[in-house]
Scaffold this motif. Structure first.
Motif, short mmCIF file in Angstrom:
data_model
loop_
_atom_site.label_atom_id
_atom_site.label_comp_id
_atom_site.label_asym_id
_atom_site.label_seq_id
_atom_site.Cartn_x
_atom_site.Cartn_y
_atom_site.Cartn_z
N ASP A 158 0.87 -1.09 0.04
CA ASP A 158 -0.07 0.04 0.04
C ASP A 158 0.66 1.25 -0.09
OD1 ASP A 158 -2.14 -1.54 -0.03
OD2 ASP A 158 -2.68 -1.06 2.04
N GLN A 159 1.79 1.41 -0.87
CA GLN A 159 2.80 2.43 -1.02
C GLN A 159 3.30 2.59 -2.38
OE1 GLN A 159 5.80 1.83 1.94
NE2 GLN A 159 7.13 3.61 1.39
N TYR A 160 3.59 3.87 -2.80
CA TYR A 160 4.23 4.13 -3.95
C TYR A 160 4.96 5.25 -3.49
CZ TYR A 160 5.03 5.61 -8.71
OH TYR A 160 5.79 6.01 -9.83
N ASN A 161 6.51 4.68 -3.72
CA ASN A 161 7.55 5.56 -3.23
C ASN A 161 7.41 5.86 -1.80
OD1 ASN A 161 8.80 5.41 -5.98
ND2 ASN A 161 7.91 7.17 -6.67
N THR A 162 7.41 7.17 -1.54
CA THR A 162 7.16 7.60 -0.12
C THR A 162 5.82 7.81 0.50
OG1 THR A 162 8.02 9.78 -0.57
CG2 THR A 162 9.62 8.50 0.25
N SER A 163 4.84 7.68 -0.55
CA SER A 163 3.49 8.17 -0.40
C SER A 163 2.88 6.82 0.13
CB SER A 163 2.67 8.33 -1.61
OG SER A 163 3.15 9.65 -1.94
N ILE A 164 2.30 6.75 1.45
CA ILE A 164 1.75 5.53 2.08
C ILE A 164 0.21 5.86 1.94
CG2 ILE A 164 1.67 4.21 4.20
CD1 ILE A 164 4.40 5.64 4.83
N TYR A 165 -0.50 4.84 1.44
CA TYR A 165 -1.97 4.69 1.21
C TYR A 165 -2.66 3.89 2.29
CZ TYR A 165 -0.51 7.07 -3.05
OH TYR A 165 -0.09 8.06 -4.02
N GLY A 166 -2.01 3.08 2.95
CA GLY A 166 -2.59 2.17 4.00
C GLY A 166 -1.44 1.63 4.81
N TYR A 178 10.56 -1.03 6.32
CA TYR A 178 9.87 0.07 5.27
C TYR A 178 10.56 1.32 5.34
CZ TYR A 178 6.06 -3.63 5.55
OH TYR A 178 5.56 -4.50 5.18
N TYR A 179 10.83 1.93 4.31
CA TYR A 179 11.05 3.17 4.40
C TYR A 179 9.83 3.94 4.04
CZ TYR A 179 10.63 3.21 -0.72
OH TYR A 179 10.23 3.16 -2.16
N PRO A 180 9.93 5.25 4.60
CA PRO A 180 10.79 6.12 5.15
C PRO A 180 10.99 6.15 6.50
CG PRO A 180 8.65 7.45 4.82
CD PRO A 180 8.48 6.00 4.19
N GLU A 181 10.48 5.31 7.23
CA GLU A 181 10.73 4.89 8.65
C GLU A 181 12.10 4.63 8.92
OE1 GLU A 181 6.48 4.11 7.88
OE2 GLU A 181 8.12 3.51 7.19
#
Length: 222
Positions: free
Chosen positions: A116-124, A189-192
């Protein structure tokens, strides 16, 4: 559950706004593209091989197949053959060099994104690829490595980068998850986990951050 701000914009809208401010809309109507992603796919169809009829193909069950020329034994080289490099392998890998600077067991950390992520955009907060749901601060680790460190699934750990620049880089409260990953390797996971990557640590030749090969240690939290 917190609701997103009404001011939140998509990545596409942000890029379109930057493009409008930088070069204007005389040649490309950026705002129009941002308002309808189908228009973007039409433009992709026009310029990228294999994406003809993009908008129609994505309506099919599992999408469409992008050809892999190497799998078809087609080599777009002057010799029409596959070319292999004879570059020498490094004498020591990053984790081996780091092991000389600490008494603790050094792991190679790769950072990655969830489903549920695209690059650094987290959708879920779900990652059906790896069976993670409702959370992101997890560390994937081999069962044998867990035993070596006396860890069990659910334990919390601190991850610390091994470096020689006297800068402490750590992230804490990451939950241990047993995973089928090679011994000596861990993943998160990134960006964590971005704070673990030294800015000056870059890959040779290309200069990209070494986000897939970070020497780190793990510390179990009480």
């Amino acid at each position: 559950m917190n609701q997103p701000s009404t001011l939140l914009r998509s990545e596409t809208a942000i890029i379109a706004g930057m493009a409008t401010a930088a070069v204007g809309n005389d040649i490309v109507d950026w705002q129009n593209l941002a308002s309808d992603y189908a228009l973007i796919r039409d433009e992709i169809s026009a310029v990228i091989p294999g994406f003809a009829d993009y908008n129609e193909k994505i309506k099919a069950g599992r999408g469409f197949y992008l050809q892999n020329l190497a799998a078809q034994r087609q080599w777009n080289t002057a010799q029409k053959k596959a070319l292999f490099s004879t570059a020498e392998l490094p004498v020591q890998l990053a984790y081996e060099i780091a092991q000389n600077n600490t008494k603790n067991h050094v792991f190679t950390l790769q950072t990655l994104r969830s489903h549920d992520q695209y690059n650094t955009s987290i959708y879920g907060l779900d990652d059906r690829y790896r069976g993670v749901y409702g959370q992101r601060k997890v560390i994937f680790i081999n069962a044998n490595d867990m035993a070596t460190l006396s860890l069990i699934s659910g334990d919390l750990v601190k991850i610390t980068t091994v470096s020689t620049d006297q800068v402490t880089r750590s992230v804490t409260d990451f939950k241990v998850m047993e995973y089928d990953i090679p011994a000596g390797c861990i993943a998160a996971y990134y960006p964590e986990t971005n704070p673990l990557v030294p800015l000056e640590s870059t890959a040779e030749d290309c200069g990209t951050p070494t986000s897939k090969s970070i020497p780190v240690t793990l510390e179990k939290l009480s």
